[in-house]
Scaffold this motif. Structure first.
Motif, mmCIF file in Angstrom:
data_model
loop_
_atom_site.group_PDB
_atom_site.id
_atom_site.type_symbol
_atom_site.label_atom_id
_atom_site.label_comp_id
_atom_site.label_asym_id
_atom_site.label_seq_id
_atom_site.Cartn_x
_atom_site.Cartn_y
_atom_site.Cartn_z
ATOM 1 N N ASN A 27 15.361 -0.033 11.527
ATOM 2 C CA ASN A 27 16.222 0.081 10.342
ATOM 3 C C ASN A 27 15.618 -0.599 9.114
ATOM 4 O O ASN A 27 16.316 -0.829 8.123
ATOM 5 C CB ASN A 27 17.627 -0.459 10.603
ATOM 6 N N MET A 28 14.325 -0.943 9.153
ATOM 7 C CA MET A 28 13.667 -1.503 7.977
ATOM 8 C C MET A 28 13.548 -0.433 6.900
ATOM 9 O O MET A 28 13.337 0.751 7.206
ATOM 10 C CB MET A 28 12.287 -2.045 8.338
ATOM 11 N N THR A 29 13.681 -0.843 5.640
ATOM 12 C CA THR A 29 13.681 0.089 4.516
ATOM 13 C C THR A 29 12.678 -0.361 3.465
ATOM 14 O O THR A 29 12.547 -1.562 3.188
ATOM 15 C CB THR A 29 15.084 0.160 3.878
ATOM 16 N N TRP A 30 11.966 0.618 2.895
ATOM 17 C CA TRP A 30 11.011 0.338 1.823
ATOM 18 C C TRP A 30 11.323 1.234 0.632
ATOM 19 O O TRP A 30 11.545 2.438 0.792
ATOM 20 C CB TRP A 30 9.572 0.606 2.291
ATOM 21 N N THR A 31 11.336 0.665 -0.546
ATOM 22 C CA THR A 31 11.550 1.439 -1.764
ATOM 23 C C THR A 31 10.238 2.086 -2.201
ATOM 24 O O THR A 31 9.165 1.799 -1.654
ATOM 25 C CB THR A 31 12.065 0.539 -2.891
ATOM 26 N N PHE A 32 10.316 2.929 -3.232
ATOM 27 C CA PHE A 32 9.087 3.533 -3.755
ATOM 28 C C PHE A 32 8.178 2.475 -4.363
ATOM 29 O O PHE A 32 6.944 2.569 -4.264
ATOM 30 C CB PHE A 32 9.424 4.610 -4.790
ATOM 31 N N LYS A 33 8.756 1.441 -4.954
ATOM 32 C CA LYS A 33 7.943 0.341 -5.480
ATOM 33 C C LYS A 33 7.226 -0.365 -4.338
ATOM 34 O O LYS A 33 6.027 -0.662 -4.433
ATOM 35 C CB LYS A 33 8.821 -0.645 -6.249
ATOM 36 N N ASP A 34 7.944 -0.621 -3.248
ATOM 37 C CA ASP A 34 7.327 -1.243 -2.067
ATOM 38 C C ASP A 34 6.177 -0.370 -1.543
ATOM 39 O O ASP A 34 5.092 -0.872 -1.232
ATOM 40 C CB ASP A 34 8.357 -1.410 -0.941
ATOM 41 N N LEU A 35 6.451 0.919 -1.417
ATOM 42 C CA LEU A 35 5.467 1.838 -0.843
ATOM 43 C C LEU A 35 4.202 1.871 -1.693
ATOM 44 O O LEU A 35 3.071 1.837 -1.163
ATOM 45 C CB LEU A 35 6.080 3.236 -0.738
#
Length: 499
Positions: free
Chosen positions: A27-35
Protein backbone atom coordinates in the motif's frame (compact mmCIF):
# COMPACT_ATOMS: atom_id res chain seq x y z
CA UNK A 1 18.95 15.22 -23.02
CA UNK A 2 16.16 16.47 -25.25
CA UNK A 3 13.77 17.72 -22.57
CA UNK A 4 10.82 17.36 -24.92
CA UNK A 5 11.27 13.59 -24.55
CA UNK A 6 11.27 13.66 -20.74
CA UNK A 7 7.52 13.83 -20.30
CA UNK A 8 7.79 12.58 -16.70
CA UNK A 9 9.64 15.79 -15.81
CA UNK A 10 6.73 17.79 -17.20
CA UNK A 11 4.08 15.56 -15.62
CA UNK A 12 5.79 16.02 -12.24
CA UNK A 13 5.62 19.78 -12.78
CA UNK A 14 1.93 19.68 -13.74
CA UNK A 15 0.77 17.12 -11.15
CA UNK A 16 3.46 17.02 -8.45
CA UNK A 17 1.26 15.75 -5.61
CA UNK A 18 -1.01 13.43 -7.60
CA UNK A 19 -0.62 9.72 -6.79
CA UNK A 20 1.31 8.04 -9.60
CA UNK A 21 2.14 4.56 -8.24
CA UNK A 22 0.59 2.43 -5.52
CA UNK A 23 2.02 -0.93 -4.47
CA UNK A 24 -0.81 -3.41 -3.89
CA UNK A 25 1.16 -5.61 -1.48
CA UNK A 26 2.47 -2.83 0.79
CA UNK A 27 0.00 0.00 0.00
CA UNK A 28 2.99 2.35 -0.40
CA UNK A 29 2.22 5.35 -2.62
CA UNK A 30 4.46 7.59 -4.72
CA UNK A 31 3.45 10.89 -6.31
CA UNK A 32 4.64 12.07 -9.71
CA UNK A 33 7.14 14.31 -7.94
CA UNK A 34 8.44 11.29 -6.02
CA UNK A 35 8.64 9.21 -9.19
CA UNK A 36 10.59 11.86 -11.09
CA UNK A 37 12.96 12.49 -8.19
CA UNK A 38 13.67 8.76 -7.90
CA UNK A 39 14.37 8.58 -11.63
CA UNK A 40 16.76 11.54 -11.49
CA UNK A 41 18.62 10.06 -8.52
CA UNK A 42 18.93 6.67 -10.17
CA UNK A 43 20.04 8.27 -13.45
CA UNK A 44 22.83 10.04 -11.55
CA UNK A 45 23.81 6.81 -9.82
CA UNK A 46 23.93 4.97 -13.15
CA UNK A 47 26.15 7.68 -14.63
CA UNK A 48 28.51 7.40 -11.67
CA UNK A 49 28.72 3.64 -12.30
CA UNK A 50 29.82 4.38 -15.85
CA UNK A 51 26.58 3.76 -17.74
CA UNK A 52 26.55 5.77 -20.96
CA UNK A 53 24.17 6.44 -23.82
CA UNK A 54 23.37 3.20 -25.64
CA UNK A 55 24.48 0.95 -22.76
CA UNK A 56 22.07 -1.76 -21.66
CA UNK A 57 20.80 -2.06 -18.09
CA UNK A 58 19.16 -5.43 -17.40
CA UNK A 59 16.57 -6.11 -14.72
CA UNK A 60 15.32 -9.31 -13.07
CA UNK A 61 12.44 -8.50 -10.76
CA UNK A 62 8.82 -9.31 -10.01
CA UNK A 63 6.37 -6.46 -10.57
CA UNK A 64 7.85 -3.58 -8.59
CA UNK A 65 8.31 0.19 -8.81
CA UNK A 66 11.92 -0.43 -9.90
CA UNK A 67 10.66 -1.03 -13.46
CA UNK A 68 9.45 2.56 -13.66
CA UNK A 69 12.50 3.85 -11.75
CA UNK A 70 14.93 2.30 -14.19
CA UNK A 71 12.89 2.94 -17.35
CA UNK A 72 12.63 6.67 -16.63
CA UNK A 73 16.23 6.84 -15.38
CA UNK A 74 17.50 5.18 -18.55
CA UNK A 75 15.39 7.60 -20.57
CA UNK A 76 17.13 10.57 -18.94
CA UNK A 77 20.65 9.39 -19.83
CA UNK A 78 20.05 7.54 -23.11
CA UNK A 79 20.60 4.03 -21.74
CA UNK A 80 18.44 1.03 -22.74
CA UNK A 81 16.43 -0.91 -20.15
CA UNK A 82 16.27 -4.69 -20.75
CA UNK A 83 13.64 -6.28 -18.49
CA UNK A 84 14.17 -10.04 -18.25
CA UNK A 85 11.63 -12.81 -17.92
CA UNK A 86 12.36 -14.23 -14.47
CA UNK A 87 10.35 -17.36 -15.32
CA UNK A 88 13.10 -18.50 -17.67
CA UNK A 89 15.86 -20.87 -16.60
CA UNK A 90 19.31 -19.61 -15.62
CA UNK A 91 20.64 -21.04 -18.90
CA UNK A 92 18.06 -19.11 -20.93
CA UNK A 93 18.76 -15.90 -19.03
CA UNK A 94 22.49 -16.33 -19.66
CA UNK A 95 21.83 -16.66 -23.41
CA UNK A 96 19.88 -13.40 -23.41
CA UNK A 97 22.56 -11.62 -21.38
CA UNK A 98 25.21 -12.86 -23.82
CA UNK A 99 23.12 -11.37 -26.61
CA UNK A 100 22.40 -7.93 -25.10
CA UNK A 101 25.70 -7.59 -23.10
CA UNK A 102 24.43 -5.25 -20.36
CA UNK A 103 26.79 -3.02 -18.42
CA UNK A 104 24.71 -3.54 -15.26
CA UNK A 105 22.06 -5.97 -14.07
CA UNK A 106 19.62 -5.41 -11.24
CA UNK A 107 18.37 -8.52 -9.43
CA UNK A 108 15.54 -8.41 -6.92
CA UNK A 109 16.53 -9.98 -3.63
CA UNK A 110 13.64 -12.44 -4.07
CA UNK A 111 15.67 -13.99 -6.91
CA UNK A 112 19.09 -13.80 -5.27
CA UNK A 113 19.29 -17.55 -4.71
CA UNK A 114 17.49 -18.64 -7.88
CA UNK A 115 19.88 -16.65 -10.06
CA UNK A 116 22.99 -17.01 -7.92
CA UNK A 117 24.93 -18.27 -10.96
CA UNK A 118 24.45 -14.90 -12.65
CA UNK A 119 26.22 -13.18 -9.80
CA UNK A 120 29.28 -15.33 -10.38
CA UNK A 121 29.71 -14.39 -14.04
CA UNK A 122 31.42 -11.21 -15.12
CA UNK A 123 28.51 -8.82 -14.64
CA UNK A 124 28.17 -5.70 -12.55
CA UNK A 125 25.24 -6.62 -10.28
CA UNK A 126 23.11 -4.47 -8.01
CA UNK A 127 20.23 -5.67 -5.86
CA UNK A 128 16.66 -4.41 -5.74
CA UNK A 129 15.08 -4.06 -2.29
CA UNK A 130 18.51 -3.92 -0.66
CA UNK A 131 21.15 -1.37 0.34
CA UNK A 132 22.21 -1.03 -3.32
CA UNK A 133 18.75 0.09 -4.34
CA UNK A 134 18.38 2.53 -1.46
CA UNK A 135 21.71 4.07 -2.49
CA UNK A 136 20.39 4.49 -6.01
CA UNK A 137 17.06 6.00 -4.99
CA UNK A 138 18.63 8.49 -2.60
CA UNK A 139 21.77 9.24 -4.63
CA UNK A 140 22.67 12.87 -3.97
CA UNK A 141 25.33 13.40 -6.64
CA UNK A 142 25.00 16.46 -8.87
CA UNK A 143 25.23 14.60 -12.16
CA UNK A 144 24.23 16.57 -15.24
CA UNK A 145 22.59 14.64 -18.05
CA UNK A 146 24.27 16.17 -21.06
CA UNK A 147 23.80 13.43 -23.63
CA UNK A 148 21.92 14.50 -26.73
CA UNK A 149 19.03 12.06 -27.06
CA UNK A 150 16.71 11.92 -30.05
CA UNK A 151 13.29 10.35 -30.32
CA UNK A 152 14.65 7.52 -32.47
CA UNK A 153 17.26 6.49 -29.91
CA UNK A 154 16.53 3.15 -28.17
CA UNK A 155 14.86 3.27 -24.75
CA UNK A 156 13.68 -0.27 -24.11
CA UNK A 157 14.53 -3.77 -25.32
CA UNK A 158 11.98 -6.51 -24.63
CA UNK A 159 12.75 -10.11 -25.53
CA UNK A 160 9.98 -12.09 -27.19
CA UNK A 161 8.82 -15.33 -25.64
CA UNK A 162 10.86 -17.59 -27.88
CA UNK A 163 8.16 -20.31 -28.03
CA UNK A 164 8.97 -20.85 -31.72
CA UNK A 165 12.72 -20.32 -31.60
CA UNK A 166 15.45 -18.17 -30.10
CA UNK A 167 14.10 -15.12 -28.21
CA UNK A 168 14.45 -11.87 -30.15
CA UNK A 169 15.37 -8.56 -28.56
CA UNK A 170 12.73 -6.07 -29.74
CA UNK A 171 14.23 -2.57 -29.65
CA UNK A 172 11.72 0.18 -28.85
CA UNK A 173 12.72 3.80 -29.27
CA UNK A 174 11.61 6.81 -27.23
CA UNK A 175 9.34 7.55 -30.18
CA UNK A 176 7.72 4.10 -30.13
CA UNK A 177 6.93 4.20 -26.41
CA UNK A 178 5.72 7.82 -26.60
CA UNK A 179 3.46 7.36 -29.62
CA UNK A 180 1.94 4.15 -28.28
CA UNK A 181 1.03 6.05 -25.10
CA UNK A 182 -0.28 9.12 -26.92
CA UNK A 183 -2.24 7.03 -29.41
CA UNK A 184 -3.80 5.06 -26.55
CA UNK A 185 -4.70 8.16 -24.54
CA UNK A 186 -6.42 9.85 -27.47
CA UNK A 187 -8.05 6.79 -29.04
CA UNK A 188 -9.23 5.23 -25.77
CA UNK A 189 -10.15 8.56 -24.09
CA UNK A 190 -7.98 7.96 -21.03
CA UNK A 191 -8.11 10.70 -18.40
CA UNK A 192 -6.42 11.93 -15.23
CA UNK A 193 -9.01 10.20 -13.06
CA UNK A 194 -8.19 6.77 -14.51
CA UNK A 195 -6.73 4.18 -12.16
CA UNK A 196 -5.48 0.84 -13.43
CA UNK A 197 -4.47 -2.32 -11.59
CA UNK A 198 -1.61 -4.11 -13.34
CA UNK A 199 -1.01 -7.83 -12.88
CA UNK A 200 0.57 -8.28 -16.30
CA UNK A 201 4.29 -9.12 -15.93
CA UNK A 202 6.28 -5.92 -16.28
CA UNK A 203 9.04 -7.65 -18.24
CA UNK A 204 6.39 -7.88 -20.97
CA UNK A 205 5.14 -5.06 -23.18
CA UNK A 206 1.60 -5.65 -21.90
CA UNK A 207 2.77 -4.93 -18.37
CA UNK A 208 4.65 -1.73 -19.21
CA UNK A 209 3.20 -0.22 -22.36
CA UNK A 210 -0.42 -1.35 -22.72
CA UNK A 211 -1.94 0.69 -19.90
CA UNK A 212 0.72 1.67 -17.36
CA UNK A 213 2.73 4.19 -19.40
CA UNK A 214 -0.36 5.75 -21.06
CA UNK A 215 -2.11 6.11 -17.69
CA UNK A 216 0.97 7.73 -16.13
CA UNK A 217 1.43 10.07 -19.09
CA UNK A 218 -2.13 11.36 -18.78
CA UNK A 219 -1.70 11.86 -15.04
CA UNK A 220 -3.58 8.80 -13.79
CA UNK A 221 -2.58 6.18 -11.22
CA UNK A 222 -1.07 2.71 -11.60
CA UNK A 223 -1.58 0.11 -8.89
CA UNK A 224 1.20 -2.49 -9.13
CA UNK A 225 -0.04 -6.01 -8.49
CA UNK A 226 2.36 -8.93 -8.23
CA UNK A 227 0.73 -12.36 -7.92
CA UNK A 228 -2.72 -12.75 -9.45
CA UNK A 229 -5.76 -14.41 -7.97
CA UNK A 230 -9.33 -13.79 -9.03
CA UNK A 231 -10.47 -13.08 -5.48
CA UNK A 232 -7.67 -10.61 -4.75
CA UNK A 233 -8.16 -8.85 -8.10
CA UNK A 234 -11.83 -8.12 -7.36
CA UNK A 235 -10.97 -6.87 -3.88
CA UNK A 236 -8.21 -4.57 -5.15
CA UNK A 237 -10.30 -3.20 -8.04
CA UNK A 238 -12.86 -2.06 -5.50
CA UNK A 239 -10.38 -1.00 -2.81
CA UNK A 240 -8.42 1.31 -5.11
CA UNK A 241 -11.49 2.51 -7.07
CA UNK A 242 -9.95 1.29 -10.31
CA UNK A 243 -11.50 2.39 -13.59
CA UNK A 244 -9.87 -0.07 -16.00
CA UNK A 245 -7.78 -3.22 -16.07
CA UNK A 246 -6.03 -5.36 -18.67
CA UNK A 247 -5.89 -9.11 -18.11
CA UNK A 248 -5.26 -12.11 -20.33
CA UNK A 249 -8.13 -14.58 -20.98
CA UNK A 250 -6.77 -17.17 -18.54
CA UNK A 251 -6.90 -14.55 -15.77
CA UNK A 252 -10.47 -13.63 -16.68
CA UNK A 253 -11.30 -17.32 -16.70
CA UNK A 254 -10.18 -17.46 -13.05
CA UNK A 255 -11.78 -14.13 -12.10
CA UNK A 256 -15.33 -14.81 -13.32
CA UNK A 257 -15.51 -18.06 -11.35
CA UNK A 258 -15.04 -16.36 -7.98
CA UNK A 259 -17.86 -15.55 -5.57
CA UNK A 260 -16.36 -12.06 -5.25
CA UNK A 261 -16.95 -11.43 -8.96
CA UNK A 262 -20.54 -12.60 -8.72
CA UNK A 263 -21.22 -10.34 -5.73
CA UNK A 264 -19.42 -7.18 -6.83
CA UNK A 265 -21.02 -4.40 -8.87
CA UNK A 266 -17.64 -2.78 -9.65
CA UNK A 267 -19.04 0.76 -9.21
CA UNK A 268 -15.92 2.56 -10.43
CA UNK A 269 -14.94 0.39 -13.38
CA UNK A 270 -15.30 1.92 -16.84
CA UNK A 271 -13.96 -1.01 -18.86
CA UNK A 272 -12.45 -4.48 -18.56
CA UNK A 273 -9.86 -5.14 -21.29
CA UNK A 274 -8.60 -8.50 -22.54
CA UNK A 275 -5.39 -8.97 -24.48
CA UNK A 276 -2.50 -11.30 -25.44
CA UNK A 277 -4.81 -13.97 -26.92
CA UNK A 278 -8.32 -14.21 -28.41
CA UNK A 279 -10.94 -14.29 -25.66
CA UNK A 280 -13.50 -17.13 -25.30
CA UNK A 281 -17.08 -15.98 -25.73
CA UNK A 282 -18.21 -17.24 -22.33
CA UNK A 283 -16.10 -14.50 -20.76
CA UNK A 284 -17.97 -11.92 -22.84
CA UNK A 285 -21.21 -13.47 -21.59
CA UNK A 286 -20.15 -13.31 -17.92
CA UNK A 287 -19.59 -9.55 -18.13
CA UNK A 288 -22.68 -8.94 -20.25
CA UNK A 289 -24.87 -10.66 -17.66
CA UNK A 290 -23.58 -8.28 -15.00
CA UNK A 291 -23.95 -5.23 -17.24
CA UNK A 292 -20.20 -4.56 -17.21
CA UNK A 293 -18.31 -3.10 -20.17
CA UNK A 294 -15.86 -5.62 -21.63
CA UNK A 295 -13.82 -5.71 -24.82
CA UNK A 296 -10.63 -7.15 -26.22
CA UNK A 297 -7.70 -5.69 -28.07
CA UNK A 298 -4.76 -6.79 -30.14
CA UNK A 299 -1.08 -6.01 -29.95
CA UNK A 300 2.44 -7.36 -30.07
CA UNK A 301 5.80 -6.39 -28.66
CA UNK A 302 6.89 -5.07 -32.06
CA UNK A 303 3.96 -2.65 -32.40
CA UNK A 304 2.55 -0.79 -29.46
CA UNK A 305 1.15 -3.08 -28.11
CA UNK A 306 -2.04 -1.06 -28.71
CA UNK A 307 -3.39 -0.90 -32.26
CA UNK A 308 -7.19 -1.00 -32.24
CA UNK A 309 -10.15 0.61 -30.53
CA UNK A 310 -13.69 -0.66 -30.10
CA UNK A 311 -16.41 0.90 -27.98
CA UNK A 312 -18.09 -1.28 -25.33
CA UNK A 313 -21.37 -0.89 -27.24
CA UNK A 314 -19.84 -2.17 -30.48
CA UNK A 315 -18.09 -4.97 -28.58
CA UNK A 316 -21.50 -6.34 -27.57
CA UNK A 317 -22.68 -6.43 -31.17
CA UNK A 318 -19.36 -7.31 -32.83
CA UNK A 319 -18.38 -10.00 -30.33
CA UNK A 320 -14.79 -11.12 -30.89
CA UNK A 321 -13.80 -8.02 -32.86
CA UNK A 322 -10.81 -5.93 -31.77
CA UNK A 323 -12.39 -2.91 -33.48
CA UNK A 324 -10.91 -0.42 -35.89
CA UNK A 325 -7.36 0.98 -36.17
CA UNK A 326 -6.55 3.66 -33.61
CA UNK A 327 -6.08 7.30 -34.54
CA UNK A 328 -2.32 7.31 -35.22
CA UNK A 329 -1.63 3.97 -36.89
CA UNK A 330 -2.54 2.17 -40.10
CA UNK A 331 -3.59 -1.43 -40.70
CA UNK A 332 -3.96 -3.53 -43.82
CA UNK A 333 -4.55 -7.19 -44.58
CA UNK A 334 -2.67 -8.84 -47.43
CA UNK A 335 -2.91 -12.14 -49.23
CA UNK A 336 0.18 -14.23 -50.08
CA UNK A 337 0.47 -12.46 -53.45
CA UNK A 338 0.66 -9.06 -51.70
CA UNK A 339 -2.79 -7.83 -52.73
CA UNK A 340 -5.21 -6.55 -50.11
CA UNK A 341 -8.12 -8.69 -48.96
CA UNK A 342 -11.80 -8.17 -49.59
CA UNK A 343 -14.30 -8.06 -46.68
CA UNK A 344 -14.39 -11.34 -44.70
CA UNK A 345 -11.32 -12.59 -46.56
CA UNK A 346 -8.42 -13.72 -44.36
CA UNK A 347 -5.00 -12.12 -44.78
CA UNK A 348 -1.83 -11.35 -42.87
CA UNK A 349 -2.11 -8.34 -40.58
CA UNK A 350 0.32 -5.49 -41.34
CA UNK A 351 0.83 -2.46 -39.08
CA UNK A 352 2.42 0.92 -39.68
CA UNK A 353 2.95 3.77 -37.23
CA UNK A 354 5.47 5.66 -35.12
CA UNK A 355 4.77 3.18 -32.31
CA UNK A 356 6.53 0.41 -34.24
CA UNK A 357 9.81 -1.16 -33.14
CA UNK A 358 13.16 -0.14 -34.61
CA UNK A 359 14.87 -3.50 -35.14
CA UNK A 360 15.67 -6.88 -33.61
CA UNK A 361 18.92 -6.74 -31.65
CA UNK A 362 21.72 -8.51 -33.53
CA UNK A 363 19.25 -9.96 -36.06
CA UNK A 364 19.44 -7.89 -39.23
CA UNK A 365 18.01 -10.56 -41.52
CA UNK A 366 14.97 -11.18 -39.32
CA UNK A 367 14.42 -7.43 -39.08
CA UNK A 368 14.46 -7.13 -42.87
CA UNK A 369 11.94 -9.96 -43.16
CA UNK A 370 9.61 -8.31 -40.65
CA UNK A 371 9.74 -4.60 -41.60
CA UNK A 372 9.12 -3.92 -45.29
CA UNK A 373 8.44 -0.43 -46.65
CA UNK A 374 7.61 0.72 -43.15
CA UNK A 375 5.02 -2.02 -42.60
CA UNK A 376 5.43 -4.54 -39.78
CA UNK A 377 4.46 -8.03 -40.95
CA UNK A 378 2.96 -9.46 -37.78
CA UNK A 379 2.55 -13.10 -38.79
CA UNK A 380 -1.04 -12.89 -37.51
CA UNK A 381 -4.08 -13.60 -39.65
CA UNK A 382 -7.19 -11.45 -39.54
CA UNK A 383 -10.27 -10.44 -41.49
CA UNK A 384 -12.52 -7.38 -41.48
CA UNK A 385 -16.19 -6.92 -42.19
CA UNK A 386 -17.93 -4.41 -44.46
CA UNK A 387 -18.01 -1.83 -41.66
CA UNK A 388 -14.25 -1.99 -41.10
CA UNK A 389 -14.25 -3.98 -37.87
CA UNK A 390 -11.28 -6.34 -37.59
CA UNK A 391 -11.27 -9.89 -36.24
CA UNK A 392 -8.11 -11.80 -35.35
CA UNK A 393 -8.21 -15.32 -36.79
CA UNK A 394 -4.94 -16.67 -35.40
CA UNK A 395 -1.23 -16.95 -36.00
CA UNK A 396 -0.09 -17.60 -39.56
CA UNK A 397 2.13 -20.39 -38.26
CA UNK A 398 -0.86 -21.93 -36.43
CA UNK A 399 -3.03 -22.27 -39.54
CA UNK A 400 -3.76 -25.92 -40.22
CA UNK A 401 -3.66 -27.30 -43.77
CA UNK A 402 -5.50 -30.61 -43.77
CA UNK A 403 -6.21 -32.39 -47.03
CA UNK A 404 -5.55 -29.13 -48.88
CA UNK A 405 -8.09 -27.15 -46.81
CA UNK A 406 -7.12 -24.16 -44.65
CA UNK A 407 -8.42 -24.41 -41.08
CA UNK A 408 -8.19 -21.58 -38.54
CA UNK A 409 -8.00 -23.03 -35.01
CA UNK A 410 -9.69 -20.06 -33.31
CA UNK A 411 -13.07 -20.80 -34.94
CA UNK A 412 -13.01 -24.34 -33.55
CA UNK A 413 -11.69 -23.22 -30.15
CA UNK A 414 -14.47 -20.66 -29.74
CA UNK A 415 -17.13 -23.28 -30.45
CA UNK A 416 -15.63 -25.98 -28.21
CA UNK A 417 -15.16 -23.44 -25.39
CA UNK A 418 -18.93 -22.87 -25.38
CA UNK A 419 -19.56 -26.51 -24.44
CA UNK A 420 -20.70 -26.43 -20.78
CA UNK A 421 -18.35 -29.23 -19.73
CA UNK A 422 -15.19 -27.73 -21.32
CA UNK A 423 -12.88 -25.68 -19.11
CA UNK A 424 -10.04 -24.91 -21.55
CA UNK A 425 -9.31 -25.80 -25.16
CA UNK A 426 -6.51 -25.51 -27.70
CA UNK A 427 -6.64 -26.64 -31.31
CA UNK A 428 -3.61 -27.26 -33.52
CA UNK A 429 -2.45 -29.35 -36.43
CA UNK A 430 -0.36 -32.46 -35.82
CA UNK A 431 1.56 -34.26 -38.61
CA UNK A 432 -0.30 -36.97 -40.48
CA UNK A 433 0.81 -39.13 -43.41
CA UNK A 434 -2.57 -39.07 -45.16
CA UNK A 435 -3.85 -35.55 -44.51
CA UNK A 436 -0.58 -33.66 -44.06
CA UNK A 437 -1.95 -32.38 -40.76
CA UNK A 438 -4.94 -33.45 -38.74
CA UNK A 439 -7.05 -31.08 -36.66
CA UNK A 440 -6.34 -31.95 -33.03
CA UNK A 441 -8.16 -30.56 -29.99
CA UNK A 442 -6.66 -30.53 -26.51
CA UNK A 443 -9.43 -30.36 -23.93
CA UNK A 444 -9.27 -29.70 -20.20
CA UNK A 445 -12.72 -30.73 -18.89
CA UNK A 446 -14.34 -29.03 -15.91
CA UNK A 447 -14.77 -32.46 -14.32
CA UNK A 448 -12.54 -35.52 -14.99
CA UNK A 449 -14.03 -38.18 -17.27
CA UNK A 450 -17.07 -35.99 -18.00
CA UNK A 451 -16.60 -35.96 -21.78
CA UNK A 452 -15.89 -38.40 -24.59
CA UNK A 453 -14.24 -37.86 -27.96
CA UNK A 454 -17.40 -38.93 -29.77
CA UNK A 455 -19.57 -36.52 -27.80
CA UNK A 456 -17.38 -33.54 -28.71
CA UNK A 457 -17.14 -34.54 -32.35
CA UNK A 458 -20.94 -34.74 -32.52
CA UNK A 459 -21.10 -31.32 -30.87
CA UNK A 460 -18.74 -29.90 -33.53
CA UNK A 461 -20.96 -31.32 -36.30
CA UNK A 462 -23.69 -28.88 -35.25
CA UNK A 463 -21.70 -25.87 -36.45
CA UNK A 464 -18.47 -26.80 -38.24
CA UNK A 465 -17.70 -28.19 -41.67
CA UNK A 466 -16.52 -31.79 -41.65
CA UNK A 467 -12.92 -30.94 -42.50
CA UNK A 468 -12.79 -28.64 -39.46
CA UNK A 469 -13.99 -31.24 -36.96
CA UNK A 470 -11.07 -32.52 -34.83
CA UNK A 471 -10.06 -36.00 -35.93
CA UNK A 472 -8.21 -36.41 -32.67
CA UNK A 473 -9.20 -35.16 -29.21
CA UNK A 474 -6.74 -35.36 -26.33
CA UNK A 475 -7.96 -34.85 -22.77
CA UNK A 476 -5.58 -33.17 -20.31
CA UNK A 477 -5.87 -31.94 -16.74
CA UNK A 478 -4.51 -28.49 -17.60
CA UNK A 479 -3.13 -26.74 -20.67
CA UNK A 480 0.46 -25.43 -20.49
CA UNK A 481 0.84 -21.63 -20.41
CA UNK A 482 3.51 -19.19 -21.51
CA UNK A 483 5.01 -16.62 -19.14
CA UNK A 484 2.19 -14.16 -19.91
CA UNK A 485 -0.58 -16.69 -19.42
CA UNK A 486 -1.25 -17.63 -23.05
CA UNK A 487 -1.82 -21.29 -23.90
CA UNK A 488 1.52 -22.68 -25.09
CA UNK A 489 0.69 -24.50 -28.32
CA UNK A 490 4.33 -25.11 -29.15
CA UNK A 491 4.76 -27.11 -25.95
CA UNK A 492 1.63 -29.11 -26.76
CA UNK A 493 3.01 -29.87 -30.21
CA UNK A 494 6.34 -30.97 -28.75
CA UNK A 495 4.73 -33.28 -26.23
CA UNK A 496 2.07 -34.90 -28.41
CA UNK A 497 2.81 -36.41 -31.82
CA UNK A 498 0.85 -38.77 -34.01
CA UNK A 499 2.61 -42.12 -34.24
Amino acid sequence: MNWELDWLEHRARLSPHKDAIIDESTNMTWTFKDLNNRAKSIAGWLCQRGVKKGDRVALLSPNHICYFDLLFACGKIGAILVPLNWRLSVHEIKEILADCTPGLIGIHRQFKDKFADLIDIELDVFFIEATDFEEMVYFSGKEKFLESISEVDPLLMIYTGGTTGKPKGVVLSHQAVFWNALNTIVSWSLAEDDITLNYMPMFHTGGLNALCIPILMVGGTVVIGESFSGKKAVQSLNRYRCTNILLVPTMYHMLIQTEEFQRSTFPHMKIFLSGAAPCPYQIYDAFRKKGLAFKEGYGLTEAGPNNFYISPEDALVKRGSVGKPMLFNSIKLVKPDGSETAPHEVGELLIKGKHGFSFYWNQDQTTAETIKDGWIYTGDLAKKDEEGFYYIVGRKKDMIITGGENVYPLEIEQWLAEHPAVDEVAVLGLPDDKWGEIVTAFIAPKQPDSLTEEELQDYCCKKLGRYKIPKRIIFVNELPKTHVGKIDKQKLKEIHTVK
